[in-house]
Design a protein around this motif. Structure first.
Motif, PDB file in Angstrom:
ATOM      1  N   VAL A  42       8.250  14.135  -2.182  1.00 48.99           N
ATOM      2  CA  VAL A  42       8.459  12.884  -2.907  1.00 48.99           C
ATOM      3  C   VAL A  42       8.047  13.727  -4.561  1.00 48.99           C
ATOM      4  N   THR A  43       8.789  13.379  -5.379  1.00 48.31           N
ATOM      5  CA  THR A  43       8.720  13.688  -6.718  1.00 48.31           C
ATOM      6  C   THR A  43       8.244  12.265  -7.292  1.00 48.31           C
ATOM      7  N   PRO A  44       6.566  12.219  -7.638  1.00 47.46           N
ATOM      8  CA  PRO A  44       6.226  11.151  -8.032  1.00 47.46           C
ATOM      9  C   PRO A  44       6.750  10.681  -9.875  1.00 47.46           C
ATOM     10  N   LYS A  45       7.043   9.503 -10.018  1.00 50.99           N
ATOM     11  CA  LYS A  45       7.143   9.080 -11.189  1.00 50.99           C
ATOM     12  C   LYS A  45       6.368   7.914 -11.545  1.00 50.99           C
ATOM     13  N   LEU A  46       5.503   7.907 -12.448  1.00 49.68           N
ATOM     14  CA  LEU A  46       4.273   6.834 -12.585  1.00 49.68           C
ATOM     15  C   LEU A  46       4.824   5.535 -12.946  1.00 49.68           C
ATOM     16  N   LEU A  47       4.421   4.333 -12.516  1.00 50.28           N
ATOM     17  CA  LEU A  47       4.570   3.006 -12.948  1.00 50.28           C
ATOM     18  C   LEU A  47       3.516   2.542 -13.899  1.00 50.28           C
ATOM     19  N   VAL A  48       2.477   2.972 -13.763  1.00 48.57           N
ATOM     20  CA  VAL A  48       1.221   2.436 -14.291  1.00 48.57           C
ATOM     21  C   VAL A  48       0.584   3.460 -15.337  1.00 48.57           C
ATOM     22  N   LYS A  49      -0.099   2.878 -16.139  1.00 41.45           N
ATOM     23  CA  LYS A  49      -0.876   3.793 -17.382  1.00 41.45           C
ATOM     24  C   LYS A  49      -2.332   3.489 -16.991  1.00 41.45           C
ATOM     25  N   GLU A  50      -3.026   4.386 -17.675  1.00 43.29           N
ATOM     26  CA  GLU A  50      -4.632   4.092 -17.530  1.00 43.29           C
ATOM     27  C   GLU A  50      -4.877   2.869 -18.209  1.00 43.29           C
ATOM     28  N   GLY A  51      -5.891   1.980 -17.686  1.00 42.87           N
ATOM     29  CA  GLY A  51      -6.108   0.805 -17.989  1.00 42.87           C
ATOM     30  C   GLY A  51      -5.363  -0.338 -17.670  1.00 42.87           C
ATOM     31  N   ALA A  52      -4.392  -0.273 -17.076  1.00 43.16           N
ATOM     32  CA  ALA A  52      -3.448  -1.265 -16.442  1.00 43.16           C
ATOM     33  C   ALA A  52      -4.260  -1.863 -15.277  1.00 43.16           C
ATOM     34  N   ASN A  53      -3.860  -3.323 -15.073  1.00 40.33           N
ATOM     35  CA  ASN A  53      -4.371  -3.829 -14.015  1.00 40.33           C
ATOM     36  C   ASN A  53      -3.419  -3.914 -12.631  1.00 40.33           C
ATOM     37  N   VAL A  54      -3.894  -3.728 -11.631  1.00 34.59           N
ATOM     38  CA  VAL A  54      -2.927  -3.830 -10.482  1.00 34.59           C
ATOM     39  C   VAL A  54      -3.389  -4.555  -9.355  1.00 34.59           C
ATOM     40  N   LEU A  55      -2.405  -5.166  -8.358  1.00 33.65           N
ATOM     41  CA  LEU A  55      -2.831  -5.900  -7.385  1.00 33.65           C
ATOM     42  C   LEU A  55      -3.099  -4.993  -6.223  1.00 33.65           C
ATOM     43  N   ALA A  56      -3.449  -5.337  -5.333  1.00 34.92           N
ATOM     44  CA  ALA A  56      -3.283  -4.398  -3.869  1.00 34.92           C
ATOM     45  C   ALA A  56      -1.939  -4.503  -3.355  1.00 34.92           C
ATOM     46  N   GLY A  57      -1.241  -3.430  -3.232  1.00 37.14           N
ATOM     47  CA  GLY A  57       0.258  -3.522  -2.895  1.00 37.14           C
ATOM     48  C   GLY A  57       1.128  -3.338  -4.045  1.00 37.14           C
ATOM     49  N   GLU A  58       0.568  -3.348  -5.281  1.00 34.44           N
ATOM     50  CA  GLU A  58       1.252  -3.121  -6.390  1.00 34.44           C
ATOM     51  C   GLU A  58       1.646  -1.686  -6.519  1.00 34.44           C
ATOM     52  N   ALA A  59       3.097  -1.497  -6.675  1.00 37.20           N
ATOM     53  CA  ALA A  59       3.351   0.005  -7.053  1.00 37.20           C
ATOM     54  C   ALA A  59       2.723   0.976  -8.168  1.00 37.20           C
ATOM     55  N   LEU A  60       2.154   1.871  -7.895  1.00 34.02           N
ATOM     56  CA  LEU A  60       1.403   2.840  -8.778  1.00 34.02           C
ATOM     57  C   LEU A  60       2.671   3.961  -9.176  1.00 34.02           C
ATOM     58  N   PHE A  61       3.365   4.383  -8.337  1.00 34.14           N
ATOM     59  CA  PHE A  61       4.588   5.381  -8.697  1.00 34.14           C
ATOM     60  C   PHE A  61       5.653   5.315  -7.727  1.00 34.14           C
ATOM     61  N   TYR A  62       6.815   5.735  -8.104  1.00 35.34           N
ATOM     62  CA  TYR A  62       7.970   5.680  -7.105  1.00 35.34           C
ATOM     63  C   TYR A  62       8.449   7.172  -6.842  1.00 35.34           C
ATOM     64  N   ASN A  63       9.515   7.386  -6.126  1.00 36.91           N
ATOM     65  CA  ASN A  63      10.015   8.714  -5.841  1.00 36.91           C
ATOM     66  C   ASN A  63      11.124   8.940  -6.858  1.00 36.91           C
ATOM     67  N   LYS A  64      11.229  10.020  -7.496  1.00 36.54           N
ATOM     68  CA  LYS A  64      12.166  10.338  -8.419  1.00 36.54           C
ATOM     69  C   LYS A  64      13.516  10.142  -7.704  1.00 36.54           C
ATOM     70  N   ASP A  65      13.443  10.750  -6.777  1.00 36.82           N
ATOM     71  CA  ASP A  65      14.997  11.040  -5.790  1.00 36.82           C
ATOM     72  C   ASP A  65      15.450   9.853  -5.208  1.00 36.82           C
ATOM     73  N   ASN A  66      14.518   8.703  -5.293  1.00 37.32           N
ATOM     74  CA  ASN A  66      14.982   7.532  -4.578  1.00 37.32           C
ATOM     75  C   ASN A  66      13.868   6.392  -5.023  1.00 37.32           C
TER      76      ASN A  66
END
Lengths: 450, 387
Positions: A42-66
């Motif tokens: 997996v090549t990670p691409k971030l979806l969040v920045k420092e300081g972001a609020n997330v829920l359990a199950g909310e995406a932190l990063f996705y796979n660049k290739d998919n």
């Protein structure tokens, strides 16, 4: 019922510190850490920045290739830190957990009526895809491909491994739902390997082809089971899923939530009361370790003593592990320590160059000493004793070392995983790092053949 | 511990940037001989088997002790038994043998280890343990009166041409100890074969006849009256220092087999091969060829056969590496050893040549074994595609 298999080649290493059948709550972790490099392929691409609020199950990063393949936070809270390494590679994402966990709702799925595409979509967005491993190559499965079969090994035979018959005994419903979903993802069969003679939750699971496995470690390795039931051919894909992860997958489908609960076995000779603890994926185990381990000179391993990763510094539970092993460090000298036939409960050998072979039932306190230095390959036939597959292990390793792709292919690299070579790491006289070499070979093959 | 402290104090000078940085492999060789190092696992499995190459090699050295002690005694025994009126006390025989044999051991180790240390320093790698075994094997397979300088030259040849040019221990094609013997055999034939060399002082003292059983048979003399099968088994016969006593070699073999250090497949199949070949010769023996007529079980007892298959053929580096390959390799060594012995009277020591020959062919044997695995895998792929 498929034909049963019996594993004769291999080795059970009896270590002190087996988990008692007792579950307690681990001290609550404040900080949770996800390490993207754990997800191979997996090549990670971030979806969040420092300081972001997330829920359990909310995406932190996705796979660049998919980009449909998302990796999610185990808890709700604030992203406190993103650690990057060379070339800004994301090494870890830290989340400070909120006091009560709020979940992102993915909605329930009726597995019986849902289409294959709906199920895949749900698993990809909810983060549950992280548990789908692909053979060959031991990487996260590609959802655009259809696997020939899906294999699940219902038990773990590694030293001090978790006893699923105990920890998953109340999870039949979630597992059944996950298995029903898996059946829609393959054109072939969902195979389930169960330990012969041991009753477990897997005996009642339907919609699978069950086979019984008996014998020594690595009998529980899914790759060994595949090789003995229906070996992988060139170009084929097989997906594998670990039993405890089926529970998370099942709950994603039934409750629409990514519930990152883990029951871990805290084991090893340095643990005061080895037993099971309830915690979560990515949890900081510092307090749990502090409460249970008094010795300083120890190695803390997420996973088992053969294949786990060293977490002595971070003390973070890895994403797919459910065992934490604590062993004494072996950073001491031994005067004439190579003298044969001197024995004690700190020395163990598969070979008969140590008296431990006379006491097969004895338990050992093994430390992390290398017990010698790396040497050229001299001894032959010892790798074959611990690889219960139709493979020539030494020839394969040599093919990998010289990067001979045709030869690797011909000698069966598609059929092996690093964990299948863990016992070679342990037993080989020349102190060769077989797991590393196999991983290296698989990485070459992904690039060159794919 | 005091010794550990002393070593640690000196160690700094051999580390990077230290005065003797270059000699680190030499220092490490001694350090790791005294102490198993404090290295811990950094990658892969966190725990490791207690076996290492030192443990393995030292077991082979231990296994050679019975044959060595017997050989030392037998040097004296063979020498004095031919001189009437000699003091045949155990101490006298043993001390005489020791005085003959120990210089050979010293030369062998000094020259061999010297070269090993030189290459370790030059290439900056650790000193390998392989020569621990070769160092004692080489004098054991030589005639006792081989001049020490010839022994030294043979060792130089074996270690450099036999091993270091291929990259050191683990990379060699042929067994270094046997190569030393083969070198001496072809370079100095008058000291390595014939009727005089096998008993101490045979070359200089006409009262001593140093002929081996195989030598006599090759010349067409019968030996039944001089040596019984029992003598051959016990080993009070002339021959290379360590090769004569099948009993002592058997004790060593037992140690190797119990500890699993030597491949039982190779030993067993070599005995099988030798017995088979000798039996065939017995069946078709022609008149006048004493070697063909020699009973098959005696063939297995005399000469270097037992020593060769237990300590040389089982060298894992130069032997076949696959399980099936080991069966074939061992069997062919047995067959060729007896065949060369019987058919070529100039080389009664067939086992040496048989093992060296099969050392060369071992990779070929393995190739075919591995190829059959590859073929069956490809066939499976094809069948899967069709289905």
């Amino acid at each position: 019922m498929s034909k049963d298999i019996r594993i004769k080649k291999g080795l059970n290493i009896n270590l002190y510190g087996e988990a008692a059948q007792e579950v307690a709550d681990a001290p609550k972790s404040k900080i949770f850490t996800i390490n993207p490099p754990e997800f191979l392929g997996v090549t990670p691409k971030l979806l969040v920045k420092e300081g972001a609020n997330v829920l359990a199950g909310e995406a932190l990063f996705y796979n660049k290739d998919n980009d449909r393949m998302q990796f999610v936070s185990p808890v709700s809270g604030v992203v406190t830190e993103i650690v990057r390494g060379e070339r800004r590679k994301v090494l870890s994402i830290m989340i400070e957990a909120s006091t009560t966990i709020s979940y992102k709702d993915f909605g329930t799925t009726d597995v019986k009526s849902a289409s294959k595409e709906t199920i895949i979509e749900k698993l990809l967005t909810s983060g549950a895809w992280a548990f789908f491993n692909q053979k060959p190559y031991e990487i996260i499965a590609n959802p655009n491909e259809t696997p020939r079969d899906i294999f699940i090994s219902g038990f773990d035979s590694a030293p001090l491994a978790q006893d699923y018959a105990y920890t998953l005994k109340d999870d039949a419903k979630a597992i059944q739902r996950a298995v029903d979903a898996l059946a829609k993802l393959t054109s072939g069969i969902v195979y389930l390997g169960v330990q012969a003679g041991i009753a477990s939750v897997f005996d009642k699971i339907e919609n699978v082809t069950r086979f019984k496995v008996s014998g020594v470690h690595p009998a529980g390795n899914v790759g060994v089971q595949i090789n003995n039931v229906s070996p992988i051919n060139k170009g084929e894909r097989i997906w594998t899923i670990k039993p405890a992860d089926l529970v998370i997958i099942g709950k994603v489908l039934s409750e629409g939530k990514f519930i990152a609960n883990r029951t871990i076995a805290l084991v090893g000779s340095e643990v005061k009361n080895p037993k099971y603890y309830k915690t979560m994926i990515g949890a900081d185990l510092s307090q749990l370790i502090a409460d249970n381990v008094s010795n300083d000179n120890v190695r803390i391993i997420s996973g088992n003593a053969l294949t786990g990763s060293n977490i002595t510094d971070s003390k973070v539970l890895s994403y797919t592990d459910n065992t934490v092993t604590v062993l004494p460090e072996g950073n001491n000298y031994r005067f004439f320590g190579w003298m044969p036939w001197l024995t004690g409960n700190k020395r163990f050998s598969m070979s008969r160059t140590n008296l431990s072979f006379l006491m097969p039932k004895k338990k050992y306190v093994l430390d992390t000493n290398l017990n010698g230095e790396e040497r050229a390959l001299v001894v032959t036939g010892e790798m074959e004793k611990v690889i219960p597959m139709d493979i020539f292990p030494m020839q394969l390793i040599k093919a990998i070392l010289v990067k001979d792709i045709d030869k690797m292919e011909a000698l069966g690299i598609y059929e092996v995983a690093p964990e299948d070579f863990a016992l070679v790491d342990f037993t080989n006289t020349s102190k060769l790092e077989a797991q590393d070499i196999v991983r290296y070979g698989l990485d070459i093959m992904v690039k060159e053949v794919g | 511990m005091g010794l550990r402290k002393i070593l640690d104090n000196y160690k700094v000078h051999f580390e990077k940037g230290g005065k003797f940085e270059k000699f680190k492999p030499a220092f490490a060789g001694i350090d790791t001989f005294l102490f198993v190092p404090n290295h811990t696992t950094k990658r892969g499995a966190h725990i490791r088997d207690v076996i290492d190459l030192k443990r393995l090699m030292i077991i082979v050295v231990f296994a050679l002790i019975p044959a060595t002690l017997f050989g030392i005694w037998n040097i004296g025994n063979q020498h004095f038994s031919q001189l009437s009126g000699s003091d045949m006390s155990f101490m006298n025989l043993f001390l005489y043998g020791a005085m003959k044999f120990i210089p050979m051991v010293i030369v062998s180790y000094a020259v061999g280890l010297g070269i090993e240390f030189y290459y370790a320093i030059k290439r900056g790698h650790d000193v390998n343990e392989g020569y621990l075994v070769s160092g004692i094997l080489i004098p054991l397979i030589m005639p006792v009166d081989l001049p020490l300088w010839m022994l030294a030259v043979a060792v130089v040849f074996a270690v450099i041409i036999g091993k270091e040019v291929f990259g050191g221990t683990g990379m060699n094609i042929m067994n270094p100890a046997l190569l030393a013997r083969a070198f001496a055999f072809f370079a100095y034939p008058s000291f390595m074969s014939g009727t005089k060399v096998w008993v101490a002082e045979g070359l200089h003292n006409d009262a001593i006849s140093g002929e081996t059983i195989l030598g006599k048979l090759a010349e067409g003399h019968a030996v039944d009256k001089i040596y019984s099968t029992y003598d051959m088994f016990m080993g009070w016969i002339p021959g290379s220092v360590g090769e004569t006593s099948v009993l002592m070699i058997g004790i060593g073999a037992l140690m190797l087999l119990i500890s699993g250090v030597a491949s039982w497949r190779i030993i067993f199949s070599a005995i099988l091969g030798g017995a088979f070949m000798a039996f065939v010769f017995n069946t078709f023996a022609v008149d006048g060829n004493q070697l063909m007529a020699m009973p098959w079980y005696q063939h297995l007892l005399v000469g270097g056969f037992a020593f060769g298959i237990v300590f040389m053929a089982t060298d894992p580096v130069s032997a076949a590496q696959t399980t099936k390959g080991k069966w074939i390799y061992g069997f062919l060594i047995g067959v060729f050893a007896i065949m060369i012995r019987v058919f070529n009277a100039a080389y009664p020591e067939g086992v040496m040549l048989a093992i060296l020959l099969l050392n060369v062919f071992a990779p070929t044997i393995d190739y075919f074994v591995v190829q059959s695995n590859i073929k069956s895998r490809k066939k499976r792929w094809e069948n899967a595609k069709k289905a």
